[in-house]
Design a protein around this motif. Structure first.
Motif, PDB file in Angstrom:
ATOM      1  N   ARG B 313      82.444  78.511  24.948  1.00  0.00           N
ATOM      2  CA  ARG B 313      81.633  77.356  24.547  1.00  0.00           C
ATOM      3  C   ARG B 313      82.158  76.705  23.264  1.00  0.00           C
ATOM      4  O   ARG B 313      81.938  75.522  23.049  1.00  0.00           O
ATOM      5  N   LEU B 366      82.252  82.414  33.191  1.00  0.00           N
ATOM      6  CA  LEU B 366      82.775  81.657  32.059  1.00  0.00           C
ATOM      7  C   LEU B 366      81.672  80.776  31.504  1.00  0.00           C
ATOM      8  O   LEU B 366      81.034  80.037  32.260  1.00  0.00           O
ATOM      9  N   THR B 368      80.644  77.581  29.394  1.00  0.00           N
ATOM     10  CA  THR B 368      81.281  76.334  28.957  1.00  0.00           C
ATOM     11  C   THR B 368      80.260  75.446  28.260  1.00  0.00           C
ATOM     12  O   THR B 368      79.045  75.589  28.437  1.00  0.00           O
ATOM     13  N   THR B 372      83.910  72.666  24.996  1.00  0.00           N
ATOM     14  CA  THR B 372      85.024  73.386  25.621  1.00  0.00           C
ATOM     15  C   THR B 372      86.102  72.366  25.972  1.00  0.00           C
ATOM     16  O   THR B 372      85.829  71.374  26.641  1.00  0.00           O
ATOM     17  N   GLU B 377      89.790  74.247  29.024  1.00  0.00           N
ATOM     18  CA  GLU B 377      89.433  73.585  30.283  1.00  0.00           C
ATOM     19  C   GLU B 377      90.423  73.952  31.382  1.00  0.00           C
ATOM     20  O   GLU B 377      90.055  74.077  32.544  1.00  0.00           O
ATOM     21  N   SER B 380      89.293  77.295  32.533  1.00  0.00           N
ATOM     22  CA  SER B 380      88.080  77.163  33.350  1.00  0.00           C
ATOM     23  C   SER B 380      88.389  76.528  34.702  1.00  0.00           C
ATOM     24  O   SER B 380      87.927  76.993  35.753  1.00  0.00           O
ATOM     25  N   TYR B 381      89.179  75.446  34.661  1.00  0.00           N
ATOM     26  CA  TYR B 381      89.497  74.697  35.888  1.00  0.00           C
ATOM     27  C   TYR B 381      90.221  75.600  36.887  1.00  0.00           C
ATOM     28  O   TYR B 381      89.840  75.686  38.057  1.00  0.00           O
ATOM     29  N   LYS B 384      88.114  78.402  38.242  1.00  0.00           N
ATOM     30  CA  LYS B 384      87.125  77.872  39.177  1.00  0.00           C
ATOM     31  C   LYS B 384      87.796  77.545  40.513  1.00  0.00           C
ATOM     32  O   LYS B 384      87.293  77.912  41.588  1.00  0.00           O
ATOM     33  N   LEU B 391      81.458  79.384  36.684  1.00  0.00           N
ATOM     34  CA  LEU B 391      81.307  78.656  35.434  1.00  0.00           C
ATOM     35  C   LEU B 391      79.830  78.373  35.176  1.00  0.00           C
ATOM     36  O   LEU B 391      79.144  77.837  36.038  1.00  0.00           O
ATOM     37  N   THR B 396      82.697  70.276  30.732  1.00  0.00           N
ATOM     38  CA  THR B 396      83.580  70.421  29.564  1.00  0.00           C
ATOM     39  C   THR B 396      84.008  69.055  29.021  1.00  0.00           C
ATOM     40  O   THR B 396      83.742  68.022  29.625  1.00  0.00           O
ATOM     41  N   PRO B 437      80.666  72.711  35.757  1.00  0.00           N
ATOM     42  CA  PRO B 437      80.326  74.127  35.947  1.00  0.00           C
ATOM     43  C   PRO B 437      79.728  74.377  37.333  1.00  0.00           C
ATOM     44  O   PRO B 437      79.265  73.445  38.004  1.00  0.00           O
TER      45      PRO B 437
END
Lengths: 116, 461
Positions: B313, B366, B368, B372, B377, B380-381, B384, B391, B396, B437
């Motif tokens: 975060r 995760l 976010t 973020t 990112e 995360s991307y 995901k 997420l 983000t 997310p």
């Protein structure tokens, strides 16, 4: 840092004590007397001379006298030094120590003749 | 003459000796010089003096005055440390003044250094302006161009201070045209965009704009009308842009190294929560060469957990190599990590499995937020898209600074993509739209939500 040491007595200090036995002398007088009593073998330079004088003063073996002229050397006023009774005692004990050494040397027969 | 030489040589003795016997020594020299005339006696005199100096000068420096020794002995108490005074004289007035001035200068220097030292520069200064295809996406100095007309708070100019005139607009447009033609990867599009910029200028579309940020956004829009490339930006910065990339200097690197040491490589928290859920809060993706051991230790301490929550975060990005390193722990085989700024596939694969890691089969959540950003990112991307993580939190920030940053002048610059990586997952990445997310909650509630999700999943097992 060490303090000035007179034990064992350095030969320069012993010679100065001996030089002062008969009379009060200034620095140059001491130097000449020492040179004379050692047949010119020991010529004390100013540094050694005054360093030894300072040690002997600190130990109260000699004392400073008032400034006065040496008429033979000109108008300059000079500082004279005199042997104290402690200095005389020290010189005597050093002479006795040397005499002891001499006896040992003689006993060991490393000396030729008996001129000492 | 010779007396002068000897007087000079006497200065070799310590001051206490000179003061007590300097005159006598000189007098003795005069007496001997007077009595010992001629070449040989003079030579002998000097030889005597030099030998005497060589012997007695070191001796004199080895002595202390008895009065001083006596003084320290008198003042000595049991258990109280004492010290010897090396010189019997008090310092001269000149020495005291010199010491005083020197102290004042030193104090003044410290004061100036303390009050004018550069303010702490965070890790974001790293490698700004460097080709991002090499360095990744640290929190860049290069200002972001906001989508369309929106102007971020950080870029919002003080409209009273800086007003664009026609000459400045001309210069920015000419530079943008030159940079496009030289660097933009699609040559045809570059020409079309350059033409469009010049056409808008000629028709007077730009004339009314005196605001830097609005002008940057307008030119960005004009270019994207030709080719919708969200990685192409023309940016405005109220603060003057640095002439040279600051982060590449040895000072910048040293600052970064120190910051990483102080901040535990931005691994803020590692702990095991209730229900044996591992929690790691990571606030950037730092340089692998500095922080690999910290990362390894943090991940190892999660090995015994049943589920993992990674809190991004407050993560503002960092190095793609650290993104890959962290992701590697979560797979048991190499996975391709898409990065819009990279087209070198060899660096885009994780080195999975990581020896000793037991995280590859554990559920990952995760966290976010809108903060973020950038490298976080990408992390995360990709997780995901690879369906490796859930997420939880907010969309983000949408930072995918792409390509190379070109400085135009003190206030304007362009981000130009010079490489083209193909996204295996989707047509779009997160640039300017962020990563959505899976479970949308407020950032503040993300941890509690993720804990519940993890707990629920573990109970089903």
């Amino acid at each position: 840092m060490p303090k000035r040491k007179l034990d064992p007595l350095p030969s320069s200090a012993f010679q100065i004590l001996l030089a002062l036995v008969g009379e009060d002398l200034h620095g140059y007088g001491i130097m000449r007397q020492v040179a004379e009593q050692t047949d010119g073998r020991m010529r004390l330079g100013p540094g050694t001379l005054y360093s030894s004088i300072q040690s002997l003063l600190e130990g109260k073996f000699i004392e400073e006298l008032d400034l006065r002229e040496d008429t033979k050397l000109g108008q300059e006023r000079r500082r004279y030094y005199r042997l104290t009774s402690a200095g005389r005692k020290l010189a005597r004990s050093e002479a006795e120590r040397l005499a002891d050494l001499l006896r040992v040397a003689r006993a060991k027969k490393i000396l030729r003749g008996d001129y000492v | 003459m010779s007396e002068k030489i000897y007087a000079w040589l006497l200065r070799l003795y310590p001051s206490h000796f000179r003061e007590a016997y300097g005159n006598e020594a000189l007098q003795l020299f005069r007496d001997r010089a007077r009595d010992e005339k001629g070449f040989v006696p003079s030579l002998r005199l000097w030889l005597d003096l030099l030998v005497d100096l060589a012997i007695s000068v070191p001796q004199e420096y080895g002595y202390v005055q008895p009065a001083l020794i006596g003084a320290s002995a008198l003042d000595r108490f049991d258990g109280v440390p004492t010290f010897y005074v090396l010189e019997g004289e008090s310092p001269t007035l000149g020495a005291l003044l010199f010491g005083g001035v020197l102290s004042l200068v030193a104090l003044g220097t410290f004061w100036i250094l303390l009050s004018h030292a550069g303010s702490y520069t965070g890790i974001g200064v790293m490698k700004s302006g460097q080709s991002q295809s090499d360095s990744g996406f640290s929190q860049q100095q290069a200002p972001r161009a906001e989508p369309q007309d929106a102007i971020s708070a950080t870029n919002r100019p003080d409209r009273e201070v800086f007003k664009l005139d026609a000459a400045e607009r001309q210069r920015v447009i000419d530079s943008a045209v030159a940079i496009l033609k030289e660097h933009y990867i699609e040559r045809d599009d570059a020409q079309k965009m350059a033409d469009a910029l010049l056409a808008h200028q000629k028709s007077g579309d730009d004339d009314a704009v005196t605001d830097g940020a609005a002008f940057a956004a307008l030119l960005t829009r004009q270019m994207r009308d030709v080719s919708p490339d969200r990685h192409l930006t023309l940016d405005y910065s109220q603060a003057p842009l640095p002439q040279h990339p600051t982060g590449q200097t040895p000072e910048g690197l040293a600052r970064y190294r120190e910051a990483m040491n102080q901040q535990n490589c931005t691994f803020e928290r590692v702990e095991i929560l209730r229900h044996n859920i591992g929690y790691l809060k990571l606030n950037s993706f730092p340089d692998v060469s500095l922080c690999q051991p910290t990362a390894a230790a943090a991940m190892a301490s999660l090995n015994r957990a049943d589920a993992i929550i990674l809190d991004l975060r407050d993560n503002r990005g960092g190095e793609p190599s650290m993104v890959a390193l962290m992701a590697a722990y979560l797979f048991d085989h190499p996975e391709y990590l898409y990065n819009p700024r990279e087209n070198t596939t060899e660096r885009s694969w994780t080195h999975s499995p990581v020896p000793g890691s037991r995280l590859a089969d554990k559920p990952v959540y995760l966290l976010t937020s809108a903060r973020t950003y950038s490298g976080a990112e990408q992390f995360s991307y990709d997780l995901k898209m690879l369906k490796r993580a859930t997420l939880v939190g907010e969309t983000t920030g949408g930072g995918a600074h792409s390509g190379v940053w070109h400085r135009i002048d003190d206030h304007f610059g362009m981000g130009i993509p010079e490489t083209k990586a193909i996204n295996p997952f989707s047509k779009t990445d997160w640039a300017e739209i962020g990563v959505e997310p899976d479970v949308k909650v407020k950032a503040a509630d993300a941890l509690v939500t993720a804990e519940k999700l993890a707990q629920g999943k573990l109970q089903k097992k």
